[in-house]
Design a protein around this motif. Structure first.
Motif, PDB file in Angstrom:
ATOM      1  N   GLY A 167       0.841  -1.189   0.000  1.00  0.00           N
ATOM      2  CA  GLY A 167       0.000   0.000   0.000  1.00  0.00           C
ATOM      3  C   GLY A 167       0.877   1.241   0.000  1.00  0.00           C
ATOM      4  N   GLN A 168       0.314   2.354  -0.483  1.00  0.00           N
ATOM      5  CA  GLN A 168       1.098   3.580  -0.584  1.00  0.00           C
ATOM      6  C   GLN A 168       0.394   4.748   0.080  1.00  0.00           C
ATOM      7  OE1 GLN A 168       1.013   3.504  -4.992  1.00  0.00           O
ATOM      8  NE2 GLN A 168       0.136   5.575  -4.890  1.00  0.00           N
ATOM      9  N   LYS A 184      -0.393  -1.269  11.481  1.00  0.00           N
ATOM     10  CA  LYS A 184      -0.900  -0.374  10.436  1.00  0.00           C
ATOM     11  C   LYS A 184      -0.198   0.967  10.528  1.00  0.00           C
ATOM     12  CE  LYS A 184      -5.584  -1.959   9.507  1.00  0.00           C
ATOM     13  NZ  LYS A 184      -5.943  -2.066   8.137  1.00  0.00           N
ATOM     14  N   ASN A 207      -1.120   5.019   9.671  1.00  0.00           N
ATOM     15  CA  ASN A 207      -2.062   6.021   9.183  1.00  0.00           C
ATOM     16  C   ASN A 207      -1.270   7.173   8.582  1.00  0.00           C
ATOM     17  OD1 ASN A 207      -4.091   4.461  10.269  1.00  0.00           O
ATOM     18  ND2 ASN A 207      -5.193   6.227  11.109  1.00  0.00           N
ATOM     19  N   ARG A 265      -2.451  12.757   4.040  1.00  0.00           N
ATOM     20  CA  ARG A 265      -1.906  13.160   2.746  1.00  0.00           C
ATOM     21  C   ARG A 265      -2.368  14.560   2.359  1.00  0.00           C
ATOM     22  NH1 ARG A 265      -4.314  10.370  -1.333  1.00  0.00           N
ATOM     23  NH2 ARG A 265      -2.461  10.893  -2.525  1.00  0.00           N
ATOM     24  N   GLN A 290      -6.266  14.205   3.376  1.00  0.00           N
ATOM     25  CA  GLN A 290      -6.944  12.912   3.387  1.00  0.00           C
ATOM     26  C   GLN A 290      -6.102  11.939   4.209  1.00  0.00           C
ATOM     27  OE1 GLN A 290      -6.418  10.064   0.166  1.00  0.00           O
ATOM     28  NE2 GLN A 290      -8.629   9.984  -0.147  1.00  0.00           N
ATOM     29  N   THR A 291      -6.746  11.179   5.091  1.00  0.00           N
ATOM     30  CA  THR A 291      -5.999  10.185   5.861  1.00  0.00           C
ATOM     31  C   THR A 291      -6.367   8.782   5.388  1.00  0.00           C
ATOM     32  OG1 THR A 291      -5.942  11.673   7.746  1.00  0.00           O
ATOM     33  CG2 THR A 291      -5.425   9.374   8.188  1.00  0.00           C
ATOM     34  N   VAL A 292      -5.347   7.966   5.119  1.00  0.00           N
ATOM     35  CA  VAL A 292      -5.567   6.572   4.746  1.00  0.00           C
ATOM     36  C   VAL A 292      -4.834   5.675   5.740  1.00  0.00           C
ATOM     37  CG1 VAL A 292      -5.890   6.976   2.267  1.00  0.00           C
ATOM     38  CG2 VAL A 292      -3.585   6.585   3.150  1.00  0.00           C
ATOM     39  N   ALA A 293      -5.329   4.453   5.895  1.00  0.00           N
ATOM     40  CA  ALA A 293      -4.650   3.458   6.734  1.00  0.00           C
ATOM     41  C   ALA A 293      -4.044   2.410   5.815  1.00  0.00           C
ATOM     42  CB  ALA A 293      -5.645   2.817   7.691  1.00  0.00           C
ATOM     43  N   LEU A 294      -2.783   2.111   6.018  1.00  0.00           N
ATOM     44  CA  LEU A 294      -2.105   1.115   5.189  1.00  0.00           C
ATOM     45  C   LEU A 294      -1.700  -0.058   6.062  1.00  0.00           C
ATOM     46  CD1 LEU A 294       0.457   3.540   3.486  1.00  0.00           C
ATOM     47  CD2 LEU A 294      -1.803   2.948   2.625  1.00  0.00           C
ATOM     48  N   ASN A 295      -1.843  -1.261   5.521  1.00  0.00           N
ATOM     49  CA  ASN A 295      -1.274  -2.416   6.211  1.00  0.00           C
ATOM     50  C   ASN A 295       0.247  -2.349   6.057  1.00  0.00           C
ATOM     51  OD1 ASN A 295      -3.814  -3.441   6.776  1.00  0.00           O
ATOM     52  ND2 ASN A 295      -3.911  -4.539   4.816  1.00  0.00           N
ATOM     53  N   GLU A 316      -4.606   2.058  -4.851  1.00  0.00           N
ATOM     54  CA  GLU A 316      -4.502   0.618  -5.072  1.00  0.00           C
ATOM     55  C   GLU A 316      -5.707   0.097  -5.858  1.00  0.00           C
ATOM     56  OE1 GLU A 316      -4.269   2.224  -2.208  1.00  0.00           O
ATOM     57  OE2 GLU A 316      -2.203   1.978  -1.522  1.00  0.00           O
ATOM     58  N   ARG A 353       1.610   3.928 -10.414  1.00  0.00           N
ATOM     59  CA  ARG A 353       1.342   2.549 -10.002  1.00  0.00           C
ATOM     60  C   ARG A 353       0.857   1.742 -11.211  1.00  0.00           C
ATOM     61  NH1 ARG A 353       0.626   0.667  -4.328  1.00  0.00           N
ATOM     62  NH2 ARG A 353      -0.104  -1.446  -4.622  1.00  0.00           N
ATOM     63  N   LEU A 400      -4.978  -3.467   0.565  1.00  0.00           N
ATOM     64  CA  LEU A 400      -3.711  -2.878   1.017  1.00  0.00           C
ATOM     65  C   LEU A 400      -3.902  -1.581   1.785  1.00  0.00           C
ATOM     66  CD1 LEU A 400      -1.571  -3.421  -2.223  1.00  0.00           C
ATOM     67  CD2 LEU A 400      -1.336  -4.639  -0.047  1.00  0.00           C
ATOM     68  N   SER A 401      -4.974  -0.858   1.450  1.00  0.00           N
ATOM     69  CA  SER A 401      -5.184   0.431   2.102  1.00  0.00           C
ATOM     70  C   SER A 401      -6.660   0.662   2.326  1.00  0.00           C
ATOM     71  CB  SER A 401      -4.641   1.561   1.216  1.00  0.00           C
ATOM     72  OG  SER A 401      -5.432   1.684   0.060  1.00  0.00           O
ATOM     73  N   SER A 402      -6.981   1.546   3.253  1.00  0.00           N
ATOM     74  CA  SER A 402      -8.382   1.912   3.450  1.00  0.00           C
ATOM     75  C   SER A 402      -8.489   3.385   3.814  1.00  0.00           C
ATOM     76  CB  SER A 402      -9.013   1.045   4.547  1.00  0.00           C
ATOM     77  OG  SER A 402      -8.275   1.194   5.740  1.00  0.00           O
ATOM     78  N   VAL A 460      -9.635   6.601   5.866  1.00  0.00           N
ATOM     79  CA  VAL A 460      -9.922   6.901   7.268  1.00  0.00           C
ATOM     80  C   VAL A 460     -10.755   8.175   7.393  1.00  0.00           C
ATOM     81  CG1 VAL A 460      -8.926   7.435   9.530  1.00  0.00           C
ATOM     82  CG2 VAL A 460      -7.820   5.741   8.058  1.00  0.00           C
ATOM     83  N   SER A 461     -10.257   9.275   6.847  1.00  0.00           N
ATOM     84  CA  SER A 461     -10.994  10.537   6.992  1.00  0.00           C
ATOM     85  C   SER A 461     -10.501  11.562   5.982  1.00  0.00           C
ATOM     86  CB  SER A 461     -10.793  11.096   8.404  1.00  0.00           C
ATOM     87  OG  SER A 461      -9.428  11.393   8.596  1.00  0.00           O
ATOM     88  N   VAL A 462     -11.283  12.625   5.861  1.00  0.00           N
ATOM     89  CA  VAL A 462     -10.867  13.718   4.988  1.00  0.00           C
ATOM     90  C   VAL A 462     -11.207  15.040   5.643  1.00  0.00           C
ATOM     91  CG1 VAL A 462     -13.009  13.786   3.649  1.00  0.00           C
ATOM     92  CG2 VAL A 462     -10.897  14.562   2.597  1.00  0.00           C
TER      93      VAL A 462
END
Ligand SMILES: Cc1cc2nc3c(=O)[nH]c(=O)nc-3n(C[C@H](O)[C@H](O)[C@H](O)COP(=O)(O)OP(=O)(O)OC[C@H]3O[C@@H](n4cnc5c(N)ncnc54)[C@H](O)[C@@H]3O)c2cc1C
Lengths: 249, 308
Positions: A138-139, A152, A154, A157, A164-169, B71, B101, B174-176, B178-180
């Motif tokens: 994940g990126q 994980k 967080n 970005r 924007q916040t994303v969670a990556l494994n 992804e 990617r 791979l990713s999810s 969370v918030s914006v």
């Protein structure tokens, strides 16, 4: 957790690049070189993770000519534990760099790779994303905040509309934006110590990566020059000029 | 040979970058299909279908694509990539995120932020913060390209193209999301505005940016900032103009209390008319300004607002 930080030697950000008179490229002879500013931010973030006890080891890696060892020594002086130099005199493209880095990821198995979001010479903004693709991770690109917990990470970005916040494994790839941190300077004792830290040199063509060019550089030109205009006396004259001469308001 | 353009939107509205990117794609010389990936897209497909030059509109409307995570977007684009010779997106933070990617998994190079199409394989792009323009030729059979929208025009209109729904869904684990934190503003978007007024470190603090509001209201302008102003916390990050922020090319750009560093110029020097307001007569911004006003901004901004 091991953190890998790929860095790049580029023109110093205070220097304005000049185009060669034969229009074949930019002239870098006798130009001051430095670590790409976004890579400095990446190193700083890795070192902070180590200081916080989250990371156990920070490995810096660069791909480039012999002179790029200077930037690796800087990374070591800033706090990286060891350095890897993938040596080549070829001008490689992002895809090649990402493929070579994927080999190092295979060898070092870092849980986190932190890269700059772009280098200020080619301005491509590609390598981190390509590396994430090639290693199937994940990126979290253009990061302004990185928080690690429970396997994980967080990543907040900087995006066009805000944050924007994303969670990556984990394992994952992160690319840095300007506001992630403020990089420190290396102290003199640390610069001395860095000279004794391990620096491994690997020939780029020994890694089994096809380095055939995919892009041909046809020419490089100066951008269209803007000429300085006039200095107006006051606001009234400015508004008058914008209305009647420039006709933009 | 066919081109696939990935539309830029925020689910609610189509962004003008889409039309400008289609303009660039049409110049590559092949039929253009457009993919819209998002959630609850409702009217957007008909909007895209009426942009001149679009042959087919492909719609992937699914909650998986709501935030256009790199992804999942990559998997979607790859699933469609077989029949396309050119894959093109705007060089926005969304396009910049997923396109490399896609390129890596297709084992091709990406050509980033093109500002001109020379022919189907050859493009111009700025390097070194815009201090040089490179002409590059792609040697790959498939091209993955991002477009600097400010360098291209909006496309005209046409009667509607064919719209097809895409049902394949790929939810990458791979990713999810969370918030914006979305910056809300009634003003036009920086990259779409015909007038932009930007403040720099000279503004001294965030409250003083209010001095730009009245002027922006009268001119219908968007408000931007230098990196120094963003770093100092005066204004949010999405207002940054420059090499690593937004690239703008409005009819009128007004730089207030901005020195004119290379990295800032990289984001605005293609503006049609540039005005600089700075108290330092030697500030480099005056070298690119059509009209310079050497003055204290706190004195002249209220005057400017009154004079408009
Ligand atoms: C990797 C990298 C990427 C970067 N990317 C960007 C980018 O995308 N965008 C960007 O903008 N910068 C970028 N920068 C930063 C850039 O180098 C400059 O530091 C920045 O643009 C300076 O912002 P400024 O002009 O607001 O501040 P300063 O350079 O401090 O200039 C402030 C100006 O305000 C004037 N001033 C002060 N008070 C008044 C007053 N009362 N009235 C009138 N004038 C006044 C001063 O004379 C001065 O010229 C980047 C830097 C790096 C290293």
């Amino acid at each position: 957790m091991k953190v890998l930080v790929p860095i790049k030697r580029v023109i110093d950000y205070n220097v304005k690049a000049r185009v060669k008179s034969d229009n074949r490229d930019v002239d870098l002879t006798n130009v001051k070189m430095a670590m790409n500013p976004f890579c400095e931010i990446a190193i700083e973030e890795a070192i902070r993770l180590k200081e916080a006890g989250t990371a156990s080891e920070v490995v810096a890696v660069t791909i480039g000519p012999k002179a790029s060892q200077e930037q690796l020594r800087t990374a070591l002086a800033l706090g990286a534990d060891k350095a890897i130099h993938i040596e080549t005199d070829e001008k490689l493209e992002s895809l090649h760099i990402a493929k070579l880095l994927a080999k190092i990821v295979e060898q070092e198995s870092p849980e986190l790779v932190i890269l700059g979001k772009q280098s200020i010479d080619s301005d491509n903004n590609q390598t981190g994303q390509m590396l994430a693709a090639l290693t199937n991770r994940g990126q979290g690109t253009f990061a302004s905040k990185v928080v690690i917990n429970n396997g994980k990470v967080n990543v907040t970005r900087e995006v066009d509309g805000g944050l924007q916040t994303v969670a990556l494994n984990l394992p994952a790839i992160i690319t840095t934006d300007l506001r992630l941190n403020e990089p420190r300077y290396a102290s003199l004792p640390n610069i001395m110590k860095a000279k004794r830290k391990p620096l491994e040199v690997i020939a780029a063509d020994s890694l089994g990566v096809d380095l055939t060019p995919r892009i041909q550089l046809i020419s490089v030109e100066e951008p269209a020059k803007r000429t300085a205009g006039i200095i107006v006396e006051d606001v009234a004259q400015l508004v008058e000029k914008l209305k009647t001469e420039a006709k933009v308001i | 040979m066919k081109t696939l353009v990935i539309a830029e939107h925020d689910n609610g509205a189509l962004k003008p970058e889409t039309s400008k990117t289609i303009n660039a794609a049409v110049k590559m010389g092949f039929p253009v299909d457009v993919l819209i990936a998002g959630n609850s897209l409702s009217a957007m497909s008909s909007q895209v279908a009426s942009i001149e030059g679009v042959a087919n509109v492909l719609v992937a409307d699914n909650s998986v694509y709501e935030h256009q995570l790199a992804e999942s977007m990559t998997d979607l684009v790859l699933s469609l990539s077989d029949t396309y010779s050119h894959i093109v997106a705007s060089a926005t933070t969304t396009g910049k995120n997923f396109m490399p990617r896609v390129a890596a998994l297709l084992d091709v190079a990406q050509i980033s932020e093109i500002i001109a199409v020379v022919d189907a394989d050859t493009f111009k792009r700025p390097i070194y913060a815009g201090n040089a323009i490179a002409t590059v030729k792609s040697l790959d059979s498939k091209k993955v390209i991002t477009v600097r929208a400010s360098s291209f025009d909006l496309q005209g209109e046409q009667s509607a193209a064919v719209v097809t729904n895409i049902d394949t869904v790929s939810d990458s684990q791979l990713s999810s999301f969370v918030s914006v934190e979305q910056t809300e503003s009634e003003r036009p978007e920086l990259t779409a505005a015909t007038v932009v007024i930007s403040g720099g470190r000279g503004m001294q603090n965030g409250e003083n940016f209010a001095l730009l509001n009245g002027i922006a209201d009268k001119l219908g302008a968007a408000i931007g900032a230098s990196r120094a102003a963003v770093d100092a916390g005066f204004v949010p990050n999405d207002m940054q103009v420059g090499q690593t922020g937004k690239i703008v090319a409005p009819n009128l750009y007004i730089a207030v209390g901005i020195s004119g560093a290379i990295q800032h110029l990289a984001g605005m020097k293609d503006s049609k008319v540039i005005v600089a307001i700075n108290k330092d007569p030697d500030a480099p911004i005056f070298q690119v300004a059509d009209y310079g006003l050497v003055a204290d901004l706190f004195e002249v901004l209220p005057q400017l607002e009154n004079a408009l």
